[in-house]
Design a protein around this motif. Structure first.
Motif, PDB file in Angstrom:
ATOM      1  N   SER A   1     -39.851   3.056 -30.453  1.00 34.34           N
ATOM      2  CA  SER A   1     -40.484   2.584 -29.221  1.00 34.34           C
ATOM      3  C   SER A   1     -39.704   1.430 -28.612  1.00 34.34           C
ATOM      4  O   SER A   1     -39.663   1.268 -27.390  1.00 34.34           O
ATOM      5  N   PHE A   2     -39.068   0.621 -29.442  1.00 36.87           N
ATOM      6  CA  PHE A   2     -38.279  -0.503 -28.946  1.00 36.87           C
ATOM      7  C   PHE A   2     -37.155  -0.034 -28.035  1.00 36.87           C
ATOM      8  O   PHE A   2     -36.915  -0.598 -26.966  1.00 36.87           O
ATOM      9  N   LEU A   3     -36.454   1.024 -28.426  1.00 34.67           N
ATOM     10  CA  LEU A   3     -35.344   1.534 -27.627  1.00 34.67           C
ATOM     11  C   LEU A   3     -35.817   2.407 -26.473  1.00 34.67           C
ATOM     12  O   LEU A   3     -35.218   2.393 -25.391  1.00 34.67           O
ATOM     13  N   ALA A   4     -36.896   3.148 -26.665  1.00 36.50           N
ATOM     14  CA  ALA A   4     -37.329   4.112 -25.655  1.00 36.50           C
ATOM     15  C   ALA A   4     -38.068   3.469 -24.487  1.00 36.50           C
ATOM     16  O   ALA A   4     -37.956   3.934 -23.350  1.00 36.50           O
ATOM     17  N   VAL A   5     -38.815   2.399 -24.740  1.00 35.13           N
ATOM     18  CA  VAL A   5     -39.665   1.817 -23.698  1.00 35.13           C
ATOM     19  C   VAL A   5     -39.052   0.550 -23.109  1.00 35.13           C
ATOM     20  O   VAL A   5     -39.686  -0.148 -22.335  1.00 35.13           O
ATOM     21  N   SER A   6     -37.819   0.249 -23.450  1.00 34.83           N
ATOM     22  CA  SER A   6     -37.191  -0.984 -22.980  1.00 34.83           C
ATOM     23  C   SER A   6     -36.296  -0.766 -21.762  1.00 34.83           C
ATOM     24  O   SER A   6     -35.383  -1.549 -21.508  1.00 34.83           O
TER      25      SER A   6
ATOM     26  N   VAL B   1     -38.906  -7.259 -24.444  1.00 41.58           N
ATOM     27  CA  VAL B   1     -38.803  -7.758 -23.069  1.00 41.58           C
ATOM     28  C   VAL B   1     -37.383  -8.253 -22.793  1.00 41.58           C
ATOM     29  O   VAL B   1     -36.827  -8.012 -21.708  1.00 41.58           O
ATOM     30  N   LEU B   2     -36.767  -8.927 -23.759  1.00 41.44           N
ATOM     31  CA  LEU B   2     -35.381  -9.380 -23.586  1.00 41.44           C
ATOM     32  C   LEU B   2     -34.436  -8.200 -23.404  1.00 41.44           C
ATOM     33  O   LEU B   2     -33.566  -8.219 -22.521  1.00 41.44           O
ATOM     34  N   LEU B   3     -34.613  -7.171 -24.219  1.00 44.70           N
ATOM     35  CA  LEU B   3     -33.743  -5.995 -24.089  1.00 44.70           C
ATOM     36  C   LEU B   3     -33.963  -5.305 -22.754  1.00 44.70           C
ATOM     37  O   LEU B   3     -33.009  -4.861 -22.113  1.00 44.70           O
ATOM     38  N   ALA B   4     -35.221  -5.212 -22.324  1.00 44.60           N
ATOM     39  CA  ALA B   4     -35.515  -4.571 -21.038  1.00 44.60           C
ATOM     40  C   ALA B   4     -34.869  -5.331 -19.882  1.00 44.60           C
ATOM     41  O   ALA B   4     -34.337  -4.721 -18.947  1.00 44.60           O
ATOM     42  N   GLY B   5     -34.918  -6.670 -19.940  1.00 42.90           N
ATOM     43  CA  GLY B   5     -34.284  -7.465 -18.898  1.00 42.90           C
ATOM     44  C   GLY B   5     -32.779  -7.238 -18.832  1.00 42.90           C
ATOM     45  O   GLY B   5     -32.199  -7.109 -17.746  1.00 42.90           O
ATOM     46  N   ILE B   6     -32.149  -7.158 -19.988  1.00 41.41           N
ATOM     47  CA  ILE B   6     -30.702  -6.919 -20.030  1.00 41.41           C
ATOM     48  C   ILE B   6     -30.372  -5.518 -19.518  1.00 41.41           C
ATOM     49  O   ILE B   6     -29.426  -5.323 -18.741  1.00 41.41           O
ATOM     50  N   ARG B   7     -31.169  -4.524 -19.916  1.00 29.61           N
ATOM     51  CA  ARG B   7     -30.901  -3.149 -19.492  1.00 29.61           C
ATOM     52  C   ARG B   7     -31.096  -2.960 -17.992  1.00 29.61           C
ATOM     53  O   ARG B   7     -30.401  -2.164 -17.363  1.00 29.61           O
ATOM     54  N   GLU B   8     -32.051  -3.703 -17.418  1.00 32.81           N
ATOM     55  CA  GLU B   8     -32.226  -3.621 -15.970  1.00 32.81           C
ATOM     56  C   GLU B   8     -31.016  -4.201 -15.242  1.00 32.81           C
ATOM     57  O   GLU B   8     -30.582  -3.676 -14.220  1.00 32.81           O
TER      58      GLU B   8
END
Length: 204
Positions: free
Chosen positions: A27-32, A161-168
């Motif tokens: 879920s960490f990788l899929a939803v980020s 949330v940190l990973l999602a911010g970087i991926r965006e």
């Protein structure tokens, strides 16, 4: 009080469930991919951890441990049901996730749709089960269990949330084709894990 603060900081940074133990990676990788969905899932994980881990502590202490059933009758002092801990922990988590799923579907339908299958999959999120198993292995008290579960949940929230911010931000970057998508996410996760590893040098 100081030891509880240390335990919280340790659970968030030093022993982060994602970066130190690699729990809940699916879920960490899929939803980020987006901050909004990562934020929602992170809050859901915090709630489920904070609800289930102390509840599992009470189940373990007053139902499963050897001598735990003496409050029913002294003749049950020799009964040891700890072999049932794993299945009961999962059952508790499944019930809490079902509650969260119904609340999000009712009040936040857009978030419910964006999370998709990964919301019910919190039930089998090994980060949540791992928190309960750590509690059992380390023999925490109730207060320690509550603080540890809050810290572990917040650690997962912070990581996703940190990973999602970087991926965006990476959407506007010139990423080589072989590394686009999940490949770059894995690479960033490894770097973030190394960054969080530096917290292990803090003396608490």
């Amino acid at each position: 009080m100081e030891s509880l603060v240390n335990l919280f900081v340790k659970a968030v940074f030093v022993e982060n469930v994602v970066f130190a133990y690699f729990l809940g990676m699916c879920s960490f990788l899929a939803v980020s991919k987006k901050i909004k969905t990562a934020f929602g899932l992170g809050l859901a994980v915090i709630f489920v951890m904070l609800l289930t881990t102390p509840l599992n502590y009470l189940i373990l202490t007053y139902m499963l441990k050897e001598g735990a059933l003496t409050w029913i009758h002294p003749s049950l002092a020799s009964v040891d049901l700890t072999f049932l801990a794993f299945i009961l922990f999962i059952s508790t988590i499944a019930g809490a996730v079902q509650l969260v799923e119904m609340v999000i579907e009712k009040f936040l339908p857009a978030l419910y749709s964006s999370l998709g299958i990964f919301l019910p999959l919190i039930t089998v999120n090994c980060a949540i089960l791992g928190t309960s198993l750590f509690m059992q292995e380390r023999e925490y008290g109730f207060a320690e269990t509550a603080v540890f579960s809050l810290g572990a949940g917040f650690g997962f929230f912070l990581a996703i949330v940190l990973l999602a911010g970087i991926r965006e931000r990476l959407r506007y970057s010139n990423v080589p084709a072989p590394l686009q998508g999940l490949g770059m996410a894995m690479f960033i996760t490894a770097l973030m894990g190394l960054a969080f590893l530096s917290f292990s040098g803090i003396k608490l």
